[in-house]
Every structure is written in structure tokens, then in C-alpha cells.
Write a protein that holds these residues in place. Sequence first.
Motif, PDB file in Angstrom:
ATOM      1  N   MET A  20      -4.721   1.525 -44.823  1.00 12.52           N
ATOM      2  CA  MET A  20      -4.483   2.710 -45.112  1.00 12.52           C
ATOM      3  C   MET A  20      -6.058   2.848 -44.343  1.00 12.52           C
ATOM      4  O   MET A  20      -6.012   4.121 -43.546  1.00 12.52           O
ATOM      5  CB  MET A  20      -4.713   3.093 -46.409  1.00 12.52           C
ATOM      6  N   VAL A  21      -7.051   2.214 -44.518  1.00 17.29           N
ATOM      7  CA  VAL A  21      -8.217   2.385 -43.592  1.00 17.29           C
ATOM      8  C   VAL A  21      -7.532   2.314 -41.927  1.00 17.29           C
ATOM      9  O   VAL A  21      -8.558   3.989 -41.470  1.00 17.29           O
ATOM     10  CB  VAL A  21      -9.767   1.645 -44.040  1.00 17.29           C
ATOM     11  N   GLY A  22      -7.309   1.772 -41.572  1.00 16.04           N
ATOM     12  CA  GLY A  22      -7.189   1.774 -40.234  1.00 16.04           C
ATOM     13  C   GLY A  22      -5.949   2.434 -40.050  1.00 16.04           C
ATOM     14  O   GLY A  22      -6.323   3.677 -38.884  1.00 16.04           O
ATOM     15  N   VAL A  23      -4.493   3.427 -40.689  1.00 18.49           N
ATOM     16  CA  VAL A  23      -4.232   4.446 -40.523  1.00 18.49           C
ATOM     17  C   VAL A  23      -4.595   5.153 -40.095  1.00 18.49           C
ATOM     18  O   VAL A  23      -4.641   6.499 -39.206  1.00 18.49           O
ATOM     19  CB  VAL A  23      -2.952   4.645 -41.189  1.00 18.49           C
ATOM     20  N   SER A  24      -5.895   5.796 -41.092  1.00 19.71           N
ATOM     21  CA  SER A  24      -6.872   6.472 -41.250  1.00 19.71           C
ATOM     22  C   SER A  24      -7.422   6.676 -40.552  1.00 19.71           C
ATOM     23  O   SER A  24      -7.456   8.227 -39.758  1.00 19.71           O
ATOM     24  CB  SER A  24      -6.778   6.987 -42.407  1.00 19.71           C
ATOM     25  N   PHE A  25      -7.940   6.425 -39.713  1.00 17.80           N
ATOM     26  CA  PHE A  25      -9.181   5.946 -38.306  1.00 17.80           C
ATOM     27  C   PHE A  25      -7.914   6.189 -37.532  1.00 17.80           C
ATOM     28  O   PHE A  25      -8.302   7.337 -36.431  1.00 17.80           O
ATOM     29  CB  PHE A  25      -9.606   5.104 -38.029  1.00 17.80           C
ATOM     30  N   LEU A  26      -6.878   5.637 -37.179  1.00 17.51           N
ATOM     31  CA  LEU A  26      -6.250   5.970 -35.899  1.00 17.51           C
ATOM     32  C   LEU A  26      -5.861   7.804 -36.407  1.00 17.51           C
ATOM     33  O   LEU A  26      -6.015   8.365 -35.314  1.00 17.51           O
ATOM     34  CB  LEU A  26      -4.948   5.588 -36.151  1.00 17.51           C
ATOM     35  N   VAL A  27      -5.364   8.134 -37.667  1.00 19.66           N
ATOM     36  CA  VAL A  27      -4.673   9.715 -37.166  1.00 19.66           C
ATOM     37  C   VAL A  27      -6.624  10.875 -37.130  1.00 19.66           C
ATOM     38  O   VAL A  27      -6.013  11.212 -36.193  1.00 19.66           O
ATOM     39  CB  VAL A  27      -5.205  10.089 -38.488  1.00 19.66           C
ATOM     40  N   VAL A  28      -7.174  10.563 -37.736  1.00 21.35           N
ATOM     41  CA  VAL A  28      -8.579  11.202 -37.705  1.00 21.35           C
ATOM     42  C   VAL A  28      -9.446  11.078 -35.944  1.00 21.35           C
ATOM     43  O   VAL A  28      -9.639  11.929 -35.635  1.00 21.35           O
ATOM     44  CB  VAL A  28      -9.548  10.705 -38.106  1.00 21.35           C
ATOM     45  N   SER A  29      -9.012  10.080 -35.370  1.00 24.69           N
ATOM     46  CA  SER A  29      -8.750  10.152 -33.708  1.00 24.69           C
ATOM     47  C   SER A  29      -8.427  10.495 -32.676  1.00 24.69           C
ATOM     48  O   SER A  29      -8.264  10.693 -31.675  1.00 24.69           O
ATOM     49  CB  SER A  29      -9.233   8.364 -33.335  1.00 24.69           C
ATOM     50  N   LEU A  30      -6.830  10.278 -33.423  1.00 23.45           N
ATOM     51  CA  LEU A  30      -6.327  10.799 -31.877  1.00 23.45           C
ATOM     52  C   LEU A  30      -5.918  13.220 -33.130  1.00 23.45           C
ATOM     53  O   LEU A  30      -5.540  13.524 -31.796  1.00 23.45           O
ATOM     54  CB  LEU A  30      -4.414  10.364 -32.376  1.00 23.45           C
ATOM     55  N   VAL A  31      -5.660  12.775 -33.772  1.00 24.27           N
ATOM     56  CA  VAL A  31      -5.204  14.480 -34.293  1.00 24.27           C
ATOM     57  C   VAL A  31      -6.334  15.337 -34.371  1.00 24.27           C
ATOM     58  O   VAL A  31      -6.140  16.214 -34.036  1.00 24.27           O
ATOM     59  CB  VAL A  31      -5.247  14.485 -35.954  1.00 24.27           C
ATOM     60  N   LEU A  32      -7.600  14.848 -34.947  1.00 26.01           N
ATOM     61  CA  LEU A  32      -8.397  16.062 -34.453  1.00 26.01           C
ATOM     62  C   LEU A  32      -9.269  16.361 -33.656  1.00 26.01           C
ATOM     63  O   LEU A  32      -9.217  17.614 -33.097  1.00 26.01           O
ATOM     64  CB  LEU A  32     -10.037  15.331 -35.521  1.00 26.01           C
ATOM     65  N   PRO A  33      -9.188  15.942 -32.290  1.00 27.07           N
ATOM     66  CA  PRO A  33      -9.691  15.972 -30.655  1.00 27.07           C
ATOM     67  C   PRO A  33      -8.405  17.204 -30.830  1.00 27.07           C
ATOM     68  O   PRO A  33      -8.640  18.320 -30.078  1.00 27.07           O
ATOM     69  CB  PRO A  33      -9.573  15.020 -30.404  1.00 27.07           C
ATOM     70  N   GLN A  34      -6.847  16.530 -30.783  1.00 31.25           N
ATOM     71  CA  GLN A  34      -5.875  17.898 -30.675  1.00 31.25           C
ATOM     72  C   GLN A  34      -5.377  19.529 -31.303  1.00 31.25           C
ATOM     73  O   GLN A  34      -5.492  19.665 -31.342  1.00 31.25           O
ATOM     74  CB  GLN A  34      -4.190  17.144 -31.280  1.00 31.25           C
ATOM     75  N   LEU A  35      -5.971  18.859 -32.430  1.00 27.29           N
ATOM     76  CA  LEU A  35      -6.263  20.364 -33.189  1.00 27.29           C
ATOM     77  C   LEU A  35      -7.760  20.883 -32.570  1.00 27.29           C
ATOM     78  O   LEU A  35      -8.139  22.326 -32.018  1.00 27.29           O
ATOM     79  CB  LEU A  35      -6.481  20.316 -34.481  1.00 27.29           C
TER      80      LEU A  35
END
Length: 83
Positions: A20-35
Amino acid sequence: MALRTTARPAVLFTNLASIMVGVSFLVVSLVLPQLLQLPKATGYGLGRSMVVAGLFMAPLGLTMMFTVPVYAQLAAKSARRSR
């Protein structure tokens, strides 16, 4: 035998938490710059430049840079205790 070990609650919950921590880090690093970079016309983008998106991501990288040595020391201490 190894599959039985992973089914033990302590190991199972540790593995699930790390996933869960790994997936959340991946989501933050991918989604935040896109948004940050999507145009405002999309309705959910912020219309920022790539430089601004990078500056928004900088604290994440700096935090990792300073916490990794702490985690390394904790891992070394726990490895010594488990021997």
C-alpha cells in the motif's frame, strides 16, 4: 513452506502495508505532476508548467533523501537484534 509463512498475520499485514505504501508513492509521483500540468480547461487540471510541477515534487525527493539514512540505521539495528 514459504507460502505458509506469508499467510501468518504478522508477515501478511507487513507485506500488505508495504504494498500500500509503495502504490501510494507511485500514485503521488505519477498523478500529482499530471494534475499540475493539465490545462485548466479540462476542469481538473491546474495549468502549471513542467518546472512548477517539478518544484512541487521537490519536497518529496528531499524528504526521501533525508529519511533514507534513518531507515537504513533502523534496518541495521533490527537485523542485529534478529540474529
